[in-house]
Design a protein around this motif. Structure first.
Motif, PDB file in Angstrom:
ATOM      1  N   PRO A  75       0.842  -1.179   0.000  1.00  0.00           N
ATOM      2  CA  PRO A  75       0.000   0.000   0.000  1.00  0.00           C
ATOM      3  C   PRO A  75       0.880   1.232   0.000  1.00  0.00           C
ATOM      4  N   GLY A  76       2.135   0.989   0.349  1.00  0.00           N
ATOM      5  CA  GLY A  76       3.109   2.053   0.605  1.00  0.00           C
ATOM      6  C   GLY A  76       2.918   3.292  -0.224  1.00  0.00           C
ATOM      7  N   ARG A  77       3.201   3.177  -1.500  1.00  0.00           N
ATOM      8  CA  ARG A  77       3.112   4.385  -2.307  1.00  0.00           C
ATOM      9  C   ARG A  77       1.695   4.637  -2.790  1.00  0.00           C
ATOM     10  N   SER A  78       1.311   3.751  -3.705  1.00  0.00           N
ATOM     11  CA  SER A  78       0.196   4.110  -4.572  1.00  0.00           C
ATOM     12  C   SER A  78      -1.096   4.347  -3.806  1.00  0.00           C
ATOM     13  N   LEU A  79      -1.577   3.307  -3.165  1.00  0.00           N
ATOM     14  CA  LEU A  79      -2.903   3.427  -2.569  1.00  0.00           C
ATOM     15  C   LEU A  79      -2.921   4.479  -1.475  1.00  0.00           C
ATOM     16  N   ARG A  80      -1.921   4.389  -0.598  1.00  0.00           N
ATOM     17  CA  ARG A  80      -1.929   5.327   0.513  1.00  0.00           C
ATOM     18  C   ARG A  80      -1.788   6.762   0.028  1.00  0.00           C
ATOM     19  N   ARG A 118      16.228   7.519  20.252  1.00  0.00           N
ATOM     20  CA  ARG A 118      15.044   6.673  20.353  1.00  0.00           C
ATOM     21  C   ARG A 118      14.609   6.095  19.015  1.00  0.00           C
ATOM     22  N   ASP A 119      14.599   6.930  17.978  1.00  0.00           N
ATOM     23  CA  ASP A 119      14.084   6.427  16.697  1.00  0.00           C
ATOM     24  C   ASP A 119      14.995   5.344  16.140  1.00  0.00           C
ATOM     25  N   GLN A 120      16.292   5.540  16.321  1.00  0.00           N
ATOM     26  CA  GLN A 120      17.214   4.513  15.830  1.00  0.00           C
ATOM     27  C   GLN A 120      17.098   3.236  16.656  1.00  0.00           C
ATOM     28  N   ALA A 121      17.035   3.405  17.955  1.00  0.00           N
ATOM     29  CA  ALA A 121      16.940   2.224  18.817  1.00  0.00           C
ATOM     30  C   ALA A 121      15.681   1.429  18.491  1.00  0.00           C
ATOM     31  N   GLU A 122      14.580   2.124  18.351  1.00  0.00           N
ATOM     32  CA  GLU A 122      13.330   1.412  18.088  1.00  0.00           C
ATOM     33  C   GLU A 122      13.342   0.730  16.733  1.00  0.00           C
ATOM     34  N   ALA A 123      13.885   1.434  15.744  1.00  0.00           N
ATOM     35  CA  ALA A 123      13.944   0.825  14.414  1.00  0.00           C
ATOM     36  C   ALA A 123      14.801  -0.431  14.443  1.00  0.00           C
ATOM     37  N   VAL A 124      15.939  -0.341  15.093  1.00  0.00           N
ATOM     38  CA  VAL A 124      16.811  -1.510  15.185  1.00  0.00           C
ATOM     39  C   VAL A 124      16.117  -2.642  15.930  1.00  0.00           C
ATOM     40  N   LEU A 125      15.499  -2.311  17.050  1.00  0.00           N
ATOM     41  CA  LEU A 125      14.884  -3.348  17.874  1.00  0.00           C
ATOM     42  C   LEU A 125      13.733  -4.035  17.142  1.00  0.00           C
ATOM     43  N   LEU A 126      12.924  -3.232  16.479  1.00  0.00           N
ATOM     44  CA  LEU A 126      11.780  -3.844  15.787  1.00  0.00           C
ATOM     45  C   LEU A 126      12.245  -4.731  14.645  1.00  0.00           C
ATOM     46  N   ARG A 127      13.251  -4.283  13.954  1.00  0.00           N
ATOM     47  CA  ARG A 127      13.753  -5.090  12.849  1.00  0.00           C
ATOM     48  C   ARG A 127      14.460  -6.334  13.359  1.00  0.00           C
ATOM     49  N   ALA A 176       7.697   0.176  10.154  1.00  0.00           N
ATOM     50  CA  ALA A 176       7.259   1.545   9.906  1.00  0.00           C
ATOM     51  C   ALA A 176       5.843   1.754  10.419  1.00  0.00           C
ATOM     52  N   ARG A 177       5.003   0.749  10.234  1.00  0.00           N
ATOM     53  CA  ARG A 177       3.627   0.907  10.693  1.00  0.00           C
ATOM     54  C   ARG A 177       3.573   0.973  12.219  1.00  0.00           C
ATOM     55  N   VAL A 178       4.378   0.147  12.862  1.00  0.00           N
ATOM     56  CA  VAL A 178       4.391   0.182  14.327  1.00  0.00           C
ATOM     57  C   VAL A 178       4.807   1.569  14.805  1.00  0.00           C
ATOM     58  N   LEU A 179       5.800   2.132  14.143  1.00  0.00           N
ATOM     59  CA  LEU A 179       6.332   3.414  14.588  1.00  0.00           C
ATOM     60  C   LEU A 179       5.543   4.591  14.053  1.00  0.00           C
ATOM     61  N   GLY A 180       4.627   4.310  13.138  1.00  0.00           N
ATOM     62  CA  GLY A 180       3.862   5.406  12.558  1.00  0.00           C
ATOM     63  C   GLY A 180       4.707   6.321  11.704  1.00  0.00           C
ATOM     64  N   LYS A 181       5.695   5.728  11.030  1.00  0.00           N
ATOM     65  CA  LYS A 181       6.563   6.550  10.180  1.00  0.00           C
ATOM     66  C   LYS A 181       6.605   5.951   8.791  1.00  0.00           C
ATOM     67  N   ARG A 182       7.251   6.672   7.912  1.00  0.00           N
ATOM     68  CA  ARG A 182       7.412   6.149   6.569  1.00  0.00           C
ATOM     69  C   ARG A 182       8.469   5.054   6.566  1.00  0.00           C
ATOM     70  N   PRO A 183       8.285   4.048   5.715  1.00  0.00           N
ATOM     71  CA  PRO A 183       9.270   2.965   5.669  1.00  0.00           C
ATOM     72  C   PRO A 183      10.682   3.472   5.405  1.00  0.00           C
ATOM     73  N   GLY A 184      10.798   4.463   4.553  1.00  0.00           N
ATOM     74  CA  GLY A 184      12.125   4.973   4.242  1.00  0.00           C
ATOM     75  C   GLY A 184      12.810   5.554   5.475  1.00  0.00           C
ATOM     76  N   ALA A 185      12.041   6.283   6.253  1.00  0.00           N
ATOM     77  CA  ALA A 185      12.613   6.884   7.452  1.00  0.00           C
ATOM     78  C   ALA A 185      13.055   5.814   8.441  1.00  0.00           C
ATOM     79  N   VAL A 186      12.253   4.753   8.539  1.00  0.00           N
ATOM     80  CA  VAL A 186      12.595   3.689   9.476  1.00  0.00           C
ATOM     81  C   VAL A 186      13.819   2.928   8.985  1.00  0.00           C
ATOM     82  N   ARG A 187      13.865   2.717   7.672  1.00  0.00           N
ATOM     83  CA  ARG A 187      15.027   2.015   7.131  1.00  0.00           C
ATOM     84  C   ARG A 187      16.302   2.816   7.423  1.00  0.00           C
ATOM     85  N   THR A 188      16.218   4.110   7.199  1.00  0.00           N
ATOM     86  CA  THR A 188      17.382   4.952   7.466  1.00  0.00           C
ATOM     87  C   THR A 188      17.773   4.914   8.938  1.00  0.00           C
TER      88      THR A 188
END
Lengths: 265, 205
Positions: free
Chosen positions: A76-81, B143-152, B163-175
């Protein structure tokens, strides 16, 4: 990455510093995760489960945050959301804008000129002074009686359109917005949403000129303008008649107007 | 992961977990216990990284909510780990908020130090680095780095789920996860030299 100065000068220096991600991950897991669970804690959790089950919690409704099905979170990441949020944002902004234009339009002019916009069934003449024409808007206790004879031939569409145009301008400048019907009427008059700005600029320029020329506006000059605009003319004229008949407002704006009508003798 | 088989912690059991959750949603108590045992270690590890020695209490609270709302959940095993992590995270953040109101000693928690050793036979290269020190380093991350690492890493969520758990974009969590891991690697790498770990991945003497 490890920049720490290494006094030892070992041959393995570089590789030792650069731990692999997998090593770090393994270390994190090793330091934070213990296999096995505390029996007491498990029993408490199971007891809570039992209590909830017996209370019929299984039939509760799934909220958005409870839905972790793959379909929902895989791509859903890009498109739908994105699509949904853009749609939502446009609806929200549009709604705010429309609502606020109504607010901008009604309180300032409502007391004086709304009656003219929605004349009683018998009163054919309309009053241009009721509009928020710049410089022409003076406190007037009885606008209907004063101005109706002054500009008897003033057609409704021009008034509505200009009022809406001013409201539209005000909304753009002050971040307020217009009620839905008014906005739609304006869009219809302009022949499309993208034309509204140009249309209004033209219209308001006209009316400013008129205001400068003859105070409250020269009806003769105004006569031509609305008739050149088929959409606005048809819409507004139709609407004024209808609201006069029913009196009951379909929306907030009309409701207010009909109330004003009631107060008018 | 450096542990051969398991691609990520927890993911290996997702099939079993999903089945257990489905049965638990039908009211199967034993299946709920199975799901608990599969999820709790990772969840507790995540909470240790967030709240230290209060992790057990926070986890208990989280499980009460999980048990109560299980009927609402929809998804498979991986989804269940994400869902439970979200609930646990909310409980942990509540806990941290309360702590901020009523501050307490933030010294490294004693029972964390006394916990038994590494769960797996991870006695190779990084043995020399004490696990409690690694925990300290993780908790020292932003905190954001720790949580991202821990969740992954600990909960074993994939990028979108974390990303969904943290309520952030996947890219931000990956970074954030990447930065956190790099930072830990730098710190741990520096220490592994200091501590003269004798058998670092075989490349040292």
């Amino acid at each position: 990455m490890g920049e720490r100065p290494n006094d030892g000068g070992l041959s393995s220096r570089g590789s030792r510093h650069a731990l692999l991600d997998s090593d770090v991950e393994a270390l994190i897991v090793a330091s934070l995760v213990r296999d096995g669970v505390d029996a007491g804690a498990e029993q408490r959790a199971v007891a809570a489960f039992r209590a909830a089950r017996d209370a019929g919690a299984a039939r509760t409704r799934t909220r958005g945050r409870d839905d972790w099905r793959a379909r929902e979170r895989r791509y859903p990441g890009r498109s739908l959301r994105t699509t949904l949020s853009v749609l939502l944002a446009s609806l929200t902004l549009g709604g705010v804008a429309m609502a606020a234009i109504g607010v901008a339009g009604s309180p300032e002019e409502g007391t004086e000129d709304t009656p003219e916009h929605r004349p009683a069934p018998s009163s054919a003449p309309r009053d241009p002074a009721g509009q928020p024409a710049p410089g022409s808007h003076s406190p007037d206790p009885g606008p209907g009686t004063r101005s109706a004879p002054a500009h008897p031939e003033r057609p409704a569409p021009a008034q509505d359109t200009e009022a809406h145009c001013r409201a539209y301008e005000g909304a753009r400048q002050h971040g307020k917005a217009m009620e839905a019907t008014a906005w739609q009427r304006l869009v219809a008059a302009a022949g499309g949403e993208s034309n509204v700005t140009a249309y209004c600029a033209e219209r308001l320029d006209d009316s400013k000129d008129n205001g400068r020329d003859s105070g409250n506006g020269d009806p003769a000059q105004h006569d031509g303008t609305p008739t050149t605009d088929p959409g606005g003319g048809k819409e507004s004229g139709d609407d004024s008649g209808r609201s006069a008949e029913t009196g009951a407002g379909k929306n907030r704006g009309e409701d207010k107007r009909s109330q004003s009508n009631d107060r008018q003798p | 992961m450096g542990q051969g088989a398991a691609p990520r912690r927890g993911q290996a059991y997702d099939g079993e977990l999903g089945a257990a959750v489905a049965r638990a949603q039908q009211g199967d108590e034993a299946a709920f216990a199975v799901a608990y045992r599969l999820v709790q270690p990772g969840l507790l590890g995540y909470l240790r990284g967030l709240v230290g020695d209060d992790a057990e209490d926070v986890a208990s609270d989280a499980w009460l909510e999980i048990a109560r709302d299980l009927g609402r959940f929809r998804g498979d095993g991986a989804g269940f780990r994400g869902w439970t992590a979200t609930i646990a995270r909310h409980r942990a953040l509540d806990h941290l908020r309360r702590q901020r109101v009523r501050p307490r000693s933030s010294a490294l928690e004693q029972d964390v130090l006394e916990l038994p050793g590494p769960q797996n036979t991870y006695d190779l290269a990084l043995e020399a680095i004490s696990t409690e020190h690694a925990l300290e380093l993780v908790r020292g991350l932003p905190r954001d780095q720790a949580e991202a690492v821990l969740l992954r890493v600990v909960v074993g969520l994939d990028g979108p789920a974390a990303a969904r758990v943290l309520g952030k974009r996947p890219g931000a969590v990956r970074t954030a996860a990447h930065r956190g891991l790099k930072r830990l690697a730098r710190q741990l790498g520096a220490e592994s030299v200091t501590d003269e770990a004798p058998r670092t991945l075989g490349e040292s003497t």
